[in-house]
Design a protein around this motif. Structure first.
Motif: not given
Ligand code: XIL
Length: 377
Positions: A71, A75, A108, A266
């Motif tokens: 999640e 990053k 991801h 997602e």
């Molecule tokens: C979101 C996470 O779920 C949260 O915990 C974080 O605070 C913000 O990012 N698109 C994406 C994901 O590609 O990486 C995001 O995840 C949600 C939207």
């Protein structure tokens, strides 16, 4: 007292539960076995789940899913918080979790405009980097991260959310400093670091015509240059009625025609009142709290649970119809308690977007999804 309307509703609900239950009884009992000949089925997992602090969540992940996405753990800001300083502790545990359970492990993501530290784009004096300097930094990051998990992470979201809703390229610092070929470069660097990894372009709202056309144009350009793009990630942050089933169907078909695979990367379905006019998944969006935006703090009404179940069933029917194109369906979270939609775009709401409730119990939508599977042989 039950009035005629609620009476009728609960009768419909009972009939639906019975239908899904009968169908599900003839189907396998786990998501991963239900779709084993069709696509892998994944969940985005959080720090507590990666580190074994959430035993109940881990039991669901291990029994129901055969793919994981991180999640937040991979990053840029998590893994490479300061120049030259990488922190792989959580990412290593994430990959070890997937290997232990023989899962399809997703990375991801590599290049995005969010959750990337400000220093990435600047020199020591605080000035924006030159194109060459930013390309060098991008390559060093990608080589280090992709290289570390070479042969272990099977699929990388190389570039996340590069498009605007009108299909043009988002004016991120990646685009401003490097130019439009930053996308091709990111894919090249990822391929160079792990030639066998699947490489994905990932975005939201790809079902909408203008953005879908932008993605098609982008993919065709990458293909014409010989860039190894394997798949498109359709994030799938949806609501009960958006996108339409027709849009979902047509979009998967359109990407399939390009010769790329599709990952529903997602998936979640927001049942709460819309906080803004636009349909978006831009994480920087913030909307003020307001009780009318948070109506289900005491539980989800049966009628809405039922709508959610039907919506999920209809979507899985489409994913299955395209099982030659769709290689993975990943939910963005395990239980409703984990979902980012509890805090986005409004803080502290009670959301119900997934297949497992706050107690870790499968909900009606879970059985509706199972009921779409082909009967066990
Ligand atoms: C979101 C996470 O779920 C949260 O915990 C974080 O605070 C913000 O990012 N698109 C994406 C994901 O590609 O990486 C995001 O995840 C949600 C939207």
């Amino acid at each position: 007292m039950m009035n005629a309307r609620t009476g009728a509703r609960s009768a419909i609900m009972a009939a639906l539960i019975a239908t899904f239950a009968v169908a599900a009884a003839q189907s396998p009992t786990t998501l991963k076995s239900a779709f084993s000949g069709d696509f892998v089925i994944g969940a985005a997992i959080n720090k507590a789940q990666i580190t074994g602090q959430d035993e109940r969540g881990d039991a669901i992940i291990e029994s129901q899913f055969n793919s994981i996405s991180p999640e937040n753990a991979l990053k840029w800001q998590s893994i490479h918080p300061l120049p030259g300083k990488f922190d792989f502790s959580l990412a290593d545990q994430y990959v070890a979790f997937g290997e232990k359970h023989h899962m399809f492990i997703v990375g991801h993501n590599l290049i995005w405009h969010n959750q990337v530290p400000a220093w990435v784009f600047r020199d020591r004096k605080g000035n924006l980097l030159t194109r060459d300097a930013l390309l060098a930094r991008m390559r060093a990051h990608i080589s280090k991260v992709v290289g570390r998990y070479k042969g272990k992470i099977q699929s990388w979201d190389v570039v996340n959310e590069a498009l605007n809703d009108d299909g043009t390229l988002r004016q991120s610092l990646w685009l401003k400093i490097i130019g439009p070929d930053y996308i091709a470069k990111a894919f090249e660097y990822a391929h160079e670091a792990d030639p066998k990894a699947q490489l994905t372009y990932n975005d939201y709202n790809l079902e909408h015509r203008a953005k879908r056309n932008g993605a098609i144009k982008l993919i065709k350009e990458l293909q014409a240059e010989g860039i190894p793009i394997t798949s498109v990630g359709m994030q799938g942050h949806m609501s009960l009625n958006q996108p339409s089933l027709k849009e979902e169907d047509e979009t998967i078909t359109a990407f399939g025609k390009l010769g790329v695979k599709v990952a529903i990367s997602e998936l979640d379905i927001d049942v709460l009142p819309k906080a803004t006019q636009q349909q978006t998944a831009e994480i920087s969006l913030k909307v003020a709290q307001n009780a009318t935006l948070n109506p289900y703090t005491e539980g989800l009404p049966a009628a809405v649970q039922q709508q959610l179940a039907v919506r999920y069933r209809n979507l899985f029917d489409i994913f299955l119809k395209h099982s030659g194109i769709v290689t993975r369906v990943t939910f963005w979270g395990v239980t409703d308690a984990d979902s980012w939609l509890n805090n986005w775009p409004v803080k502290a709401r009670t959301s119900y977007p997934l297949l497992f409730d706050r107690n870790g119990q499968p909900n009606l939508a879970f059985y509706a999804v199972l009921s779409t599977a082909k009967p066990a042989k």
